[in-house]
Structures are given as C-alpha cells and as structure tokens.
Design a protein around this motif. Structure first.
Motif, PDB file in Angstrom:
ATOM      1  N   HIS A  57       0.842  -1.202   0.000  1.00 30.08           N
ATOM      2  CA  HIS A  57       0.000   0.000   0.000  1.00 30.08           C
ATOM      3  C   HIS A  57       0.883   1.260   0.000  1.00 30.08           C
ATOM      4  O   HIS A  57       0.675   2.174  -0.807  1.00 30.08           O
ATOM      5  CB  HIS A  57      -0.901  -0.040   1.235  1.00 30.08           C
ATOM      6  CG  HIS A  57      -1.566   1.239   1.589  1.00 30.08           C
ATOM      7  ND1 HIS A  57      -2.436   1.896   0.744  1.00 30.08           N
ATOM      8  CD2 HIS A  57      -1.487   1.999   2.727  1.00 30.08           C
ATOM      9  CE1 HIS A  57      -2.873   3.006   1.334  1.00 30.08           C
ATOM     10  NE2 HIS A  57      -2.302   3.088   2.529  1.00 30.08           N
ATOM     11  N   VAL A  58       1.874   1.289   0.877  1.00 25.17           N
ATOM     12  CA  VAL A  58       2.779   2.451   0.931  1.00 25.17           C
ATOM     13  C   VAL A  58       3.572   2.558  -0.372  1.00 25.17           C
ATOM     14  O   VAL A  58       3.750   3.653  -0.926  1.00 25.17           O
ATOM     15  CB  VAL A  58       3.730   2.350   2.153  1.00 25.17           C
ATOM     16  CG1 VAL A  58       4.788   3.438   2.109  1.00 25.17           C
ATOM     17  CG2 VAL A  58       2.935   2.454   3.445  1.00 25.17           C
ATOM     18  N   LEU A  89       1.334   4.039  -3.031  1.00 21.65           N
ATOM     19  CA  LEU A  89       1.152   5.475  -2.840  1.00 21.65           C
ATOM     20  C   LEU A  89       2.363   6.241  -3.370  1.00 21.65           C
ATOM     21  O   LEU A  89       2.241   7.241  -4.091  1.00 21.65           O
ATOM     22  CB  LEU A  89       0.951   5.737  -1.336  1.00 21.65           C
ATOM     23  CG  LEU A  89       0.568   7.132  -0.870  1.00 21.65           C
ATOM     24  CD1 LEU A  89      -0.661   7.640  -1.588  1.00 21.65           C
ATOM     25  CD2 LEU A  89       0.313   7.093   0.639  1.00 21.65           C
ATOM     26  N   GLN A  90       3.533   5.716  -3.048  1.00 20.43           N
ATOM     27  CA  GLN A  90       4.751   6.371  -3.504  1.00 20.43           C
ATOM     28  C   GLN A  90       4.891   6.251  -5.027  1.00 20.43           C
ATOM     29  O   GLN A  90       5.281   7.211  -5.701  1.00 20.43           O
ATOM     30  CB  GLN A  90       5.955   5.721  -2.815  1.00 20.43           C
ATOM     31  CG  GLN A  90       7.225   6.532  -3.041  1.00 20.43           C
ATOM     32  CD  GLN A  90       8.455   5.812  -2.539  1.00 20.43           C
ATOM     33  OE1 GLN A  90       8.397   4.656  -2.136  1.00 20.43           O
ATOM     34  NE2 GLN A  90       9.565   6.492  -2.554  1.00 20.43           N
ATOM     35  N   THR A 116       2.698   8.937  -6.920  1.00 13.34           N
ATOM     36  CA  THR A 116       3.208  10.312  -6.952  1.00 13.34           C
ATOM     37  C   THR A 116       4.516  10.389  -7.734  1.00 13.34           C
ATOM     38  O   THR A 116       4.760  11.361  -8.434  1.00 13.34           O
ATOM     39  CB  THR A 116       3.393  10.873  -5.533  1.00 13.34           C
ATOM     40  OG1 THR A 116       4.132   9.959  -4.751  1.00 13.34           O
ATOM     41  CG2 THR A 116       2.059  11.133  -4.879  1.00 13.34           C
ATOM     42  N   ASP A 117       5.346   9.346  -7.624  1.00 16.44           N
ATOM     43  CA  ASP A 117       6.590   9.359  -8.407  1.00 16.44           C
ATOM     44  C   ASP A 117       6.281   9.393  -9.903  1.00 16.44           C
ATOM     45  O   ASP A 117       6.916  10.110 -10.666  1.00 16.44           O
ATOM     46  CB  ASP A 117       7.445   8.121  -8.081  1.00 16.44           C
ATOM     47  CG  ASP A 117       8.194   8.287  -6.768  1.00 16.44           C
ATOM     48  OD1 ASP A 117       8.148   9.391  -6.192  1.00 16.44           O
ATOM     49  OD2 ASP A 117       8.802   7.311  -6.310  1.00 16.44           O
ATOM     50  N   ALA A 151       3.280  16.415  -7.441  1.00 14.72           N
ATOM     51  CA  ALA A 151       2.211  15.420  -7.332  1.00 14.72           C
ATOM     52  C   ALA A 151       1.961  15.111  -5.863  1.00 14.72           C
ATOM     53  O   ALA A 151       2.901  14.964  -5.085  1.00 14.72           O
ATOM     54  CB  ALA A 151       2.598  14.142  -8.075  1.00 14.72           C
ATOM     55  N   VAL A 152       0.696  15.030  -5.529  1.00 14.25           N
ATOM     56  CA  VAL A 152       0.302  14.722  -4.156  1.00 14.25           C
ATOM     57  C   VAL A 152      -0.689  13.561  -4.208  1.00 14.25           C
ATOM     58  O   VAL A 152      -1.634  13.595  -4.987  1.00 14.25           O
ATOM     59  CB  VAL A 152      -0.379  15.944  -3.490  1.00 14.25           C
ATOM     60  CG1 VAL A 152      -0.851  15.581  -2.089  1.00 14.25           C
ATOM     61  CG2 VAL A 152       0.561  17.133  -3.444  1.00 14.25           C
ATOM     62  N   GLY A 153      -0.459  12.548  -3.417  1.00 17.31           N
ATOM     63  CA  GLY A 153      -1.372  11.410  -3.365  1.00 17.31           C
ATOM     64  C   GLY A 153      -1.962  11.262  -1.965  1.00 17.31           C
ATOM     65  O   GLY A 153      -1.254  11.418  -0.972  1.00 17.31           O
TER      66      GLY A 153
END
Lengths: 838, 133
Positions: A84-85, A88-89, A92-93, A107-109
């Motif tokens: 999950h983490v 998320l990363q 945005t990457d 970018a923001v997630g």
C-alpha cells in the motif's frame, strides 16, 4: 454564480464517496490481510461533462489507468501495508516525472478506503492524486513553444518523443478573419547542426497563414549562453486590416537568437538576435488596387528580463532597416520598444492576484512614399510579433482590445496605418475559484516540511562543495590525490593475487571487498579529473581524506589491512604478504593525513564559526525543555477520535521535531548545525515556517478545539508550554539571523534561490484548476505625417480559466469613445502558458 | 500513545494521516535536476512509517550524472535516532557513510541476499551504523 454552481457540482460529485469513506479508519495498517476488492486512482480534475473532460484532460486521465494496473497493491489479493505504501509512492513518483517543456512538477497522493467490511474483511482502496500533469497535456493544444528546456534536459519520459513528428491542430476566431483553423507540426532531434523543423498552415474565408522553418536549437550545459537557435524558412500570410484593406507578406528569412543564463539576485537574462528577411509585402488599399513592393530588411533586437519575488520585468528594443530594389525603391527604418511588468500578489495561499502592465511604442522614419503600407503600424486586439519567434514576444503594433485585429488604422479617414504609435495595456486577474495544488491537509503536515528541508539542505550542501572546488587552493588537493593512484594499483594487484590462494572464505570475501573499494576509488578519481571544478571532485577528495574508517576509503583500507587482512595472512603463514600489506596500509594513512592537511582548512572556511553556534547552546536547551513540556501535555491527552486525535498527533510531531533540532550533539558538522538552528528559528520564508512556530500553531489549533469541547485544563497546559516556546522564538530568531554566514554558504543559498522560489510557487500559489475574473484597460495612439488617431481606449472584462499554468483568457472590451467608423468593441481571446517559475 | 481498536460499531482513534508528495525541478540554467518526495503510511492512528527520497543530478560533460540518490525508509521499529532523520534530515556524516565502503561492499552482495543470510546480516549490521554517525 459560477463559484456557487461549481461548488454544488463538486459537492454532488464527491459527497457520496466521502460519506461512504467516513466509517473506514484512515490508517492503512488497519487492513493488513483484508481482501482488496478494488484499487483505483482518482483525480480532482475529472469533469462532469464528458466531452470537455476527454478533449482537455483525456490523456492525463487515461494515464491513471495504466498506473493503477501496475501498482503493487492489486485487487483480488490480500491487503499488504508495505504494498500500500509502495503504491502510494509509485503514484506520486509517476506523476512527478518531468516531460519536455516542464521545469517543475508536483504530485500529491492521498489514499482513501472508500468502503470496508470488518466482518468479511474486505476493503476498496482509492488513491486520489493531485498533480500538475494535466498542464502538460492541455498545453499541447497550443502551437506556442514556451521557454522549453530541450528534451534531453528533462527527467524520465522526456525523450520519448525525440525524433518524432508532433502535429497540433488549432482553431481561433477573430472579427476580421472569421473562423480560422489549421494545423502545425514540429520535429526535434537531439544534437546536430539542424535539429528542428516547424511547419504551419491555416486559413479562413478572408485570410491565410503558412510557414516553414528549419534550423538548430541548442541549450549549452555551461558557458555564458543558455539557449542558442538559428533558422531559415519562409512565410506566406494574408491578414485583413479593414473591409477595404488586406495586408500580405511573402517572405524568406534567416535568423539567429540567443539568451544568456539567469544571473544574480534578479535572475537577469539578456537576449539578442538578428534576422535577414527578403521577399515582397503587399496591400490592397481599395478593391482593384494592388500594391506589391519588394522588401529586403535587416532586423536586430536586444532585451532583458528580470524577476524577483513574484515580479517580472521585461524590456526589449528592436530596429529594422528596410530596402527595396532599383526599380521599386523602398527605404525605411523602424524602431520598436516594449516594456512590461508583472506582479503576482498572494494575500491568501493559492489565491493569487495578477497585475500586468505593458507599454510599447514604435516609430518608422523615411520618405512616406518609400514605406510600404504593410510595414506601417496597425493596431487591434491581435498584433504581430516583431521578432517572429515564439520565445520572445515584442508587439509589432499597438495592442488595443476594443478594436478588432488591424482596425486601429484610420488616420483622417485613410486606413493606411501609422508611422508611430504608443500603447498602454493593463490587465488585472482576480481569483474567483480554484483547486489548490497542495491540499490543506498536507500543506501544514510536518513530514512535508521535513521533505522540503531535506531537499533544500541537500541542494545547498552540493552547491557548497561546488564553491569549494572552485577555490584556487583546491587544485593542489587534486594534484595530491593523483599520488595515491599507484599505491591503489599495487595494493589491488596483491589483494587479487591473495584472493586466488587457498584461504578461508571469510578472508577471501574480505580481500575481494577491498578490491571493490579500490576499484570504486579509482573510478571516482577518473570522474574527479573530468569534473575538476565541481563538487563531484570535492567529494572524491573528502572520501580519501576523512578519518572515520567506517566512512572514508583510505582510513577504511588502513584499518582493514592492519586489523583484519594482515592478521589473517599471518595465521595462514603468509607473513611476507602480511608485511607488504601493512606497508601499504601505512602509505595509505600517510596519503590520508597529507590530504587532510590540505583539505581541512578549505572545508572549515565554508562553515560558520563554532563559537557562534556554541553561544546559542543555553537558549537551545531552553527550547528543548519547553518543547518537552508541550509534548508531555499532548501525550497526557491519550488516544482521541477526530478532530482532537489528528490535531494532537500533528502537534506532537512538531514538538518532537523541535526537541530534536534544539538538541544538537557537539561533534556534528557545523553546516548541519547551522541548517538545523535556522530551520528551528527562521524556516524558509513563508514556504516553511520555523519549526518552533509550527509547533506553536499546531498547539494553538488543538487548544482552541479542546476549549470548545470544555477541556479547559488540558488546553491551559498546552497554552502554557507553547507560550514559553513563543518567547524562546522571539529571543532566538534575531540571534540566528545575526550569525556571520561564510561566503560559501551565501553562494550556496543564492545558487538554490530558484529551487526555493519554485517550491514556493508550487506549494503556496499554484492551482490545479481555477477561474479568475479579468479586467482590462487599454490606451493606444497612432500617428502619421498626415494625422493621428488621438487616444483610443478599451475597457474590458472577462474571465480566465486555468489548468495549472495553461491559461485561456476571454472577454469583451468596449470602446467608450466610439467614433463613426469604429465598432462598439471587440472580443478578446488568448491562450498561453503562464511562466510562474521564473 | 496506545491505539483504540477499529471495527464495526467502534470509533476509530484518529491521528496519523497517510499521503505522498513528490516534487521535481529542472533549474533555469538547465544544468541541475532535483527531485524529492515523502510518503507517510500509518500502521495505526499513532504509528507512522516514512519513505523519503532525494535525487540531485548535475550536468557534467553534457550528460546528467547522479550526485545524490537517497531512498530512506523509517519504520516503527526504528528508534529515536532514525526518527531524527525525519525531523532534521540526513546529516553530512550520514550521507558520507552511505556513499562509503559499506555501500560499495553491499553492492557486490549476490542476488537473494536478505537479512536472514549470513552476508545480508553482516551488511545490515554495518549499515545500521549510519544512525550513530
């Protein structure tokens, strides 16, 4: 009304989803082992009207699907917190990859568990992404290259279109030209003398415009110039100037254009160029009367741009000498001046007010009989570009938005254009609605401030090394490093030979490990020789001179050869080899000490005085004690539900950070200590407030919430602790501001000024989508030897729609002092990419 | 800070919120690229996990080269010194350590090396020294 309507639409779109999410805990770790029913990505830019969404944002939204399919977290599989983490990363990457034409990407997630079932142990996962990605796709609608960095300069996907043809259709409307449509295409390639081709063709019932050019564009990595380009090509145009007048051009050209690097506090850029044009210009003055005249002209232009603190100034001057032929004499000299100022005010974050002021003037000298009509000045809501280069806009006539294109031309009833003009244009844009690029949930989150500090600190550290590598004494250090190479090679040969012997495996591993370290040092040495004035070379020298054997190469070799390898060889009855390696170890230590003698004074010159920092010690101890008191008061609250739980968590994070930064160990690098005490008390302007101030703000918000719930005792304990911190900040901040900052540090801060400015725009100003009200005021005046237009005015109002930096401005400008031959006003329409990041 | 159990009919303790931010920049002189990011995941309402990335590339001899490339994960098992990396960033000594001999040796570890293998355990022990730098 528009704001209200949008508010209703967005509320209807998002309320059901948010309502569903309310019951699901927001911590991903809660769902470890749950079955993942679905994984999706949402963007706040999805529009309720599908055809608008597809035409404007289709590619951006489609790109989400491919990312969603490749995330580590997959539907139909058990939920894994680690995946999950990582998902998320990854999201945005993926959205922060720079593409051609982009200088900044954000970018923001934010994940959301849209539904969860604790009985069936299943969960639906939604990643909501706020990104500037859409600006890239939407700006492709424009046939206007901006200050585009070359493709090879960008990160990630930038080169994917290198060498490919990029077609772009376009359509526009103007009262004089009518509906105008066409297409353009460009081709760019890396390197080479000729690496760019541009073609364009378009037309309407009363006009046409075609152009072809080929040339070279280069962005040198070093030196005075940041951009150089040259082009040869041709253009064929016909534009209406009034019912009875058209202007035509058939021109071949060769031009050159260059711009310097940004320099100094005002990021000064000087740009200059020249162009030779030849062909014919023509005009139909009245039906049946055609005037075709030869033209050979030489244009030169020079200008500068300056920017600082959300203000930008531009100044340009252009000069043209025009000649005809022996048969048809043409002889004129044209001067054009353009001055512009832009200021963006930010009374509230993500609500910028923009004010643009533009003054331009022009003059043509020469016998009126030898100045072609098409070369005279015509004004209106669209004006040509004197430079004919989209990177540099210099109006070729007066801009007055209340007059249709080329219709400010009448002088005592003759639509012949003027031989001089002045124009003043003022445009104000006021925010009406917008989606901030940085959600408020994250804007004040402590980890974000930490990440910004980490980025700025890292960039400044590298710049400091660049500074040191350019000091005169560094050449001596590099020369001394060369002396180590023969000993590296000798030791490597011996170690490789020993590794081939029948020795215990742990000894062979150690020998091979040391060979790797020597290989790495030799490779770095080669790198340093190629970049001898860069921080890369500085790093290589430091890696040899440092005394910590865990960290630095020569010290490591000295220790390992003496304490690990040689004793092992002696045990294996290889005393001669052991002795030889001990000698190598001693030589390495001698090299290290010699290098340290040279490099340590240089390194020290870049650091703030230790005594000055030590003098802050007692005050810092007070800060740490008061922050600990605040943290104790916060911990006493225990676990809480929303909103107190989240506010207490945030305040506790800040208090912990203050304790950490106010408790430096004595042997820490002085530059690190300076940065830590600066982030504690001064922060980075309004971008990142001082850590102490953030702790106070977070505590105040929590305290207010506690008071409103009747928990006055808990609130008082928090207020008392944060009040002491406030006094600490007031006392400490001026002392940190007064520290003597070394030249290397000042230089490093200046070098990264652009980085900080860009961060400030991205995090505090930029909106993903927005609507702004626009007011426009124009005053223009046209003159010739036979008369003058007098001052003509335009008073306009309109609206500006923006998607990140892509802006569409449209409105209507009235002519308040209308004369008989003039229209009541005109629509104006402009598509552009705002240059926020200068 | 203890955590309330979350489930049907219970009010979940709030606190830690999850998000990820990435930022990339090309400087105006086209000679430096910087990108950084931070991701926070939450094991529960009061237990965050962080992933921090930072890449700095400079143009040398016409080609961009990495000068700094860091990816740091700080999890709940880490002690105060790891948390300090989140609070004040990586210090020069820590960065130098990560670019030094320990990393060079670790790069040569065979595929499949984990903390449970002998070589992996040795590398992990050495790498953990970064917290004391």
């Amino acid at each position: 009304m528009r704001t209200i309507a949008w508010g209703i639409v967005l509320t209807l779109l998002w309320l059901p989803r948010n309502a569903a999410a309310q019951d699901c805990p927001p911590a991903g770790g809660t769902y470890e082992g749950f079955m993942v029913k679905s994984v999706s990505i949402e963007t706040p830019l999805q529009f309720p009207i599908r055809w608008i969404e597809r035409s404007l944002l289709g590619p951006a939204i489609d790109s989400l699907d491919s990312i969603a399919q490749n995330l580590p977290l997959k539907p139909g599989q058990p939920f894994s917190f680690v995946n999950h983490v990582a998902s998320l990363q990854a999201i945005t990457d993926a959205h922060a990859q720079l593409r051609s034409g982009e200088r900044v990407k954000l970018a923001v997630g934010v994940p959301r568990f849209s539904s969860c079932d604790f009985t069936a142990r299943s969960v639906d996962v939604v990643y909501r992404v706020y990104s500037t990605e859409a600006a890239y796709f939407v700006s492709r609608l424009l046939d206007v290259p901006q200050d585009v960095p070359a493709r090879e300069l960008t990160i990630g996907k930038a080169s994917e279109k290198d060498g490919k043809i990029l077609p772009v259709p376009f359509v526009s409307y103007n009262h004089e030209s009518g509906l105008f449509g066409g297409a353009s295409a460009s081709w760019n390639k890396r390197g080479g003398f000729l690496n760019a081709v541009d073609v364009m063709a378009g037309g309407s019932s009363s006009s046409y415009r075609t152009a072809f050019s080929t040339g070279g564009r280069h962005d040198p990595g070093g030196g005075l110039l940041s951009h150089v380009e040259w082009n040869v090509g041709a253009r064929l145009t016909k534009d209406p100037a009034a019912a009875e007048l058209t202007l035509r051009e058939s021109i071949g050209k060769a031009d050159f254009f260059a711009a310097t690097r940004a320099h100094g506090k005002f990021a000064t850029i000087v740009r200059f160029g020249t162009a030779f044009e030849g062909g014919t210009v023509g005009s139909d003055v009245t039906p049946g009367l055609v005037v075709e005249e030869p033209k050979r002209s030489l244009k030169s232009y020079v200008g500068g741009t300056w920017s600082r603190n959300r203000q930008r100034w531009d100044a340009s001057y252009g000069f043209e000498i025009g000649k005809g032929t022996d048969v048809t004499p043409v002889d004129f000299r044209k001067h054009v001046v353009d001055l512009a100022h832009q200021v963006r005010l930010l009374p509230r974050e993500h609500r910028p007010i923009q004010l643009d002021t533009h003054w331009s003037a022009g003059s043509i000298s020469g016998d009126p009989a030898m100045v072609p009509v098409a070369e005279r000045f015509f004004g209106g809501n669209v004006v040509g570009n004197f430079v004919n280069n989209p990177l540099w806009k210099m109006p070729a006539g007066p801009l007055i938005r209340s007059f249709p294109q080329n219709t400010l031309n009448a002088l005592v009833g003759q639509p012949m254009g003027g031989t001089s003009f002045t124009a003043l244009n003022i445009t104000a844009a006021l925010p009406a609605w917008g989606i901030p690029a940085m959600p408020s949930l994250i804007r004040n989150a402590k980890p974000l401030a930490g990440a910004i500090h980490n980025g700025v600190k890292g960039a400044q550290a590298e710049s400091r090394k660049d500074y040191l590598a350019r000091t005169p004494n560094f050449a001596q250090v590099l020369t001394r490093v060369d002396a180590v190479v023969p000993d590296f090679k000798d030791a490597k040969t011996r170690l490789e030979s020993l590794a081939g012997r029948n020795l215990p495996s742990e000894v062979v591993d150690e020998l091979n490990g040391l060979v790797l370290i020597i290989d790495d040092a030799l490779a770095k040495h080669e790198k340093a020789k190629k970049a001898s004035r860069s921080g890369i070379a500085w790093d290589v020298c430091v890696s040899l001179a440092g005394a910590d054997p865990d960290t630095f190469t020569l010290a490591h070799l000295h220790r390992e050869l003496n304490e690990v390898v040689s004793p092992a060889l002696e045990t294996a009855n290889l005393a001669e080899d052991a002795r030889a390696l001990r000698e190598s170890a001693d030589r390495f230590e001698a090299h290290r000490q010699a290098l340290a003698t040279l490099i340590d004074p240089l390194a020290l010159s870049a650091m703030v005085d230790r005594n000055e920092l030590d003098a802050l010690g007692p005050a810092l101890s007070d800060v740490a004690a008061h922050a600990s008191r605040l943290k104790s008061a916060l911990d006493a609250l225990g676990p809480r539900a929303q909103p107190i739980g989240t506010l207490a968590f945030t305040a506790s994070e800040w208090a912990t950070a203050v304790i950490t930064s106010a408790s430096p160990e004595p042997d820490v690098d002085l530059s690190d200590r300076l940065y830590e005490v600066t982030s504690l008390t001064l922060g980075i302007g309004k971008l990142v407030p001082p850590q102490i101030e953030s702790a106070i703000s977070a505590a105040a918000e929590l305290s207010a919430t506690l008071k409103s719930g009747g928990e006055t005792d808990a609130a008082r304990a928090i207020d008392d602790a944060s009040g002491a911190l406030r006094q600490d900040l007031l006392a400490l901040a001026p002392r940190v501001s007064a520290l003597q900052i070394p030249a290397a540090e000042r230089w490093a801060r200046e070098q990264n000024g652009y980085f900080v400015r860009a961060l400030d725009v991205a995090f505090r100003e930029m909106t993903l989508a927005g609507v702004r009200y626009v007011a426009a005021v124009d005053v223009a005046r046209l003159r010739s030897s036979t008369g003058e237009s007098g001052n003509r005015y335009g008073l306009g109002a309109g609206v500006q729609l923006s998607i990140v930096t892509f802006q569409v401005t449209m409105g209507y400008s009235f002519n308040p002092d209308r004369r008989e031959s003039e229209s009541r006003g005109a629509f104006f329409f402009l598509m552009e990419v705002a240059d926020l990041f200068r | 800070m203890p955590t309330l159990a979350a489930g049907p009919g219970t009010v979940a303790a709030s606190g830690c919120t999850e998000f990820s931010v990435s930022f990339a920049l090309l400087t105006t002189d086209n000679s430096r690229q910087i990108s950084f990011g931070v991701t926070r995941g939450c094991l529960d309402a009061s237990t965050p996990l962080y992933v921090i990335s930072f890449v700095l590339r400079d143009k040398i001899d016409g080609e961009f080269q990495d000068r700094v490339r860091l990816l740091i994960t700080v999890g709940p098992e880490s002690h105060d010194k790891a948390q300090a990396i989140i609070d004040r960033g990586l210090r020069s000594a820590q960065k130098n350590f990560l670019e030094g001999p320990v990393t060079t040796k670790a790069k040569a570890a065979p595929a499949g090396t984990t903390e449970s293998t002998a070589k992996g355990a040795a590398i992990a022990k050495e790498t953990a020294k970064v917290l004391d730098k």
